[in-house]
Design an enzyme around this catalytic site. Structure first.
Site, mmCIF file in Angstrom:
data_model
loop_
_atom_site.group_PDB
_atom_site.id
_atom_site.type_symbol
_atom_site.label_atom_id
_atom_site.label_comp_id
_atom_site.label_asym_id
_atom_site.label_seq_id
_atom_site.Cartn_x
_atom_site.Cartn_y
_atom_site.Cartn_z
ATOM 1 N N CYS A 141 0.822 -1.215 0.000
ATOM 2 C CA CYS A 141 0.000 0.000 0.000
ATOM 3 C C CYS A 141 0.855 1.264 0.000
ATOM 4 O O CYS A 141 1.560 1.529 -0.959
ATOM 5 C CB CYS A 141 -0.986 -0.022 1.165
ATOM 6 S SG CYS A 141 -2.433 1.028 0.861
ATOM 7 N N LYS A 162 -12.330 7.594 -1.509
ATOM 8 C CA LYS A 162 -11.499 6.509 -0.995
ATOM 9 C C LYS A 162 -11.836 5.197 -1.683
ATOM 10 O O LYS A 162 -13.007 4.843 -1.842
ATOM 11 C CB LYS A 162 -11.704 6.374 0.514
ATOM 12 C CG LYS A 162 -10.787 5.344 1.173
ATOM 13 C CD LYS A 162 -10.987 5.331 2.688
ATOM 14 C CE LYS A 162 -10.026 4.355 3.358
ATOM 15 N NZ LYS A 162 -10.187 4.342 4.837
ATOM 16 N N SER A 190 -7.792 -0.322 0.534
ATOM 17 C CA SER A 190 -8.172 0.758 1.434
ATOM 18 C C SER A 190 -7.152 1.881 1.281
ATOM 19 O O SER A 190 -6.117 1.888 1.937
ATOM 20 C CB SER A 190 -8.210 0.255 2.881
ATOM 21 O OG SER A 190 -8.600 1.281 3.756
ATOM 22 N N HIS A 233 -4.493 -4.795 0.084
ATOM 23 C CA HIS A 233 -4.112 -5.439 1.344
ATOM 24 C C HIS A 233 -4.586 -6.888 1.326
ATOM 25 O O HIS A 233 -5.554 -7.245 2.008
ATOM 26 C CB HIS A 233 -4.750 -4.710 2.531
ATOM 27 C CG HIS A 233 -4.159 -3.384 2.845
ATOM 28 N ND1 HIS A 233 -2.993 -3.224 3.557
ATOM 29 C CD2 HIS A 233 -4.578 -2.132 2.519
ATOM 30 C CE1 HIS A 233 -2.719 -1.937 3.684
ATOM 31 N NE2 HIS A 233 -3.662 -1.253 3.058
ATOM 32 N N GLU A 235 -3.437 -9.236 2.838
ATOM 33 C CA GLU A 235 -3.259 -9.830 4.170
ATOM 34 C C GLU A 235 -4.418 -9.546 5.111
ATOM 35 O O GLU A 235 -4.524 -10.169 6.175
ATOM 36 C CB GLU A 235 -1.956 -9.308 4.806
ATOM 37 C CG GLU A 235 -2.019 -7.947 5.464
ATOM 38 C CD GLU A 235 -1.994 -6.764 4.501
ATOM 39 O OE1 GLU A 235 -2.047 -5.612 4.966
ATOM 40 O OE2 GLU A 235 -1.908 -7.005 3.275
ATOM 41 N N ARG A 247 -13.904 2.886 12.679
ATOM 42 C CA ARG A 247 -12.964 3.923 13.140
ATOM 43 C C ARG A 247 -13.287 5.261 12.488
ATOM 44 O O ARG A 247 -13.321 6.314 13.138
ATOM 45 C CB ARG A 247 -11.534 3.506 12.805
ATOM 46 C CG ARG A 247 -10.459 4.540 13.133
ATOM 47 C CD ARG A 247 -9.216 4.307 12.290
ATOM 48 N NE ARG A 247 -9.474 4.546 10.870
ATOM 49 C CZ ARG A 247 -8.624 4.227 9.895
ATOM 50 N NH1 ARG A 247 -7.492 3.600 10.183
ATOM 51 N NH2 ARG A 247 -8.923 4.489 8.635
#
Length: 346
Positions: A141, A162, A190, A233, A235, A247
């Site tokens: 990223c 985003k 993300s 991502h 992972e 969040r």
């Protein structure tokens, strides 16, 4: 700190250290892999677990010596700094030996431009070191964006919104990294920025996977080390995007951000999306941190298939490292025998 990963070993903490008996066992090929974990404090420990579990699942007959590091210039809370100082190795130790593989994560941006980040100098020194001192390095990223900026001056571009969700990615180039990959690969993304495929191709990078919606996913470039770049991502576990979304809602309600976060793409089921849409309308009129107590129960889609892309990519990556390691063994053995016999070096 060193963590030994065997296929059947249960991972509980990055502080897990092998015993002398463990070290004496013969497990065939042994790989030394480092994780430079620069993720923000709330994701620090989760990122450790995600990568360790991935490597454990992908290791097969390999034995992995796993070392955790973090850039010292990444700003940390006192609690996170204590965790890094007590559980991680010092970054200076990284450069005292050669690593088979290295994984470098991004960090939460605090400056308008990447080259203005407080950790920029440490990160660029790491990029230059990894080119000559690893067999292969994964840049994840923001770390991928920083690497291509430093290596080739390719600047990332701000997205209108985003890129957040699980996207179908197609293999566009045959490569060992994507061997036996399912079609499509479902990968979590993300990010607020992207690297344009045209810029990468013009500079000599090879794009391996892409999404029609999210753009470039995985791309590579060969130096003395093989650099593998993830814009996404792979992972992430099933709940990673949910944690980020909640969040961001919390930050909006606390007036730490101006805009309400958009729903992650292809992530929550239809009923949950409807409930969250109603909550968003309520939040616009009752913007207060206490409203988080009224968040509805969340259910994910049944087809997100979290971890499938990572399982393929990391298994193939470890096989690449193992093949490189095995290929170097005969040369090292011949050199050792020659030295034992007193033969001159050539």
């Amino acid at each position: 700190m060193t963590i030994l990963i065997d296929k059947d070993q249960v991972i509980s903490s990055p502080a897990l250290v092998p015993t002398e008996r463990d070290l004496a066992r013969d497990h065939g090929v042994e790989l030394t892999i480092g994780l430079v974990n620069n993720m923000p404090d709330p994701a620090l420990k989760a990122t450790e677990r995600q990568f360790m579990k991935l490597l454990q699942a992908a290791a097969g007959p390999c034995r992995i010596r796993f070392h955790c590091f973090s850039l010292p210039s990444v700003k940390r809370s006192p609690e996170a700094r204590w965790h890094v100082e007590s559980e991680y190795s010092d970054l200076s130790d990284l450069k005292k030996q050669k690593f088979d593989g290295l994984i470098v994560t991004g960090a939460e941006p605090v400056a308008p431009e990447l080259d203005q980040e407080p950790y920029w100098r440490d990160l660029t020194e790491l990029i230059d070191w990894a080119k000559a001192n690893t067999r292969s390095t994964i840049w994840s990223c923001l770390a991928a964006h920083a690497a291509v900026l430093h290596l080739d001056g390719i600047a990332r571009r701000r997205l209108p919104a985003k890129c957040h969700g699980i996207f179908d990615c197609d293999v566009v180039t045959s490569d060992s990294m994507t061997h036996a990959a399912p079609a499509p690969l479902k990968v979590s993304h993300s990010r607020l920025n992207e690297i344009a495929e045209s810029d990468l191709v013009q500079a000599g990078y090879q794009v391996l996977t892409r999404s029609e919606t999210a753009g470039v996913d995985v791309f590579v470039r060969q130096y003395a080390s093989r650099f593998v770049f993830f814009q996404g991502h792979p992972e992430y576990d099933a709940l990673s995007l949910q944690r980020e979304y909640l969040r961001d809602i919390g930050r909006y309600l606390a007036r730490e951000r101006d805009n309400y976060p958009r729903l992650p793409v292809g992530y929550f089921d239809a009923a949950t999306e409807e409930k969250l849409a109603r909550f968003e309308k309520k939040a616009a009129h009752q913007r207060h941190p206490a409203l988080t107590n009224e968040l509805p129960g969340l259910n994910l889609r049944a087809d997100i298939d979290a971890g499938s892309a990572a399982a393929v990519l990391f298994r193939n990556w470890l096989q690449y490292l193992s093949a490189e390691t095995e290929a170097s063994i005969p040369a090292r053995q011949s050199k050792d025998v020659g030295s034992a016999l007193g033969l001159p070096r050539r």
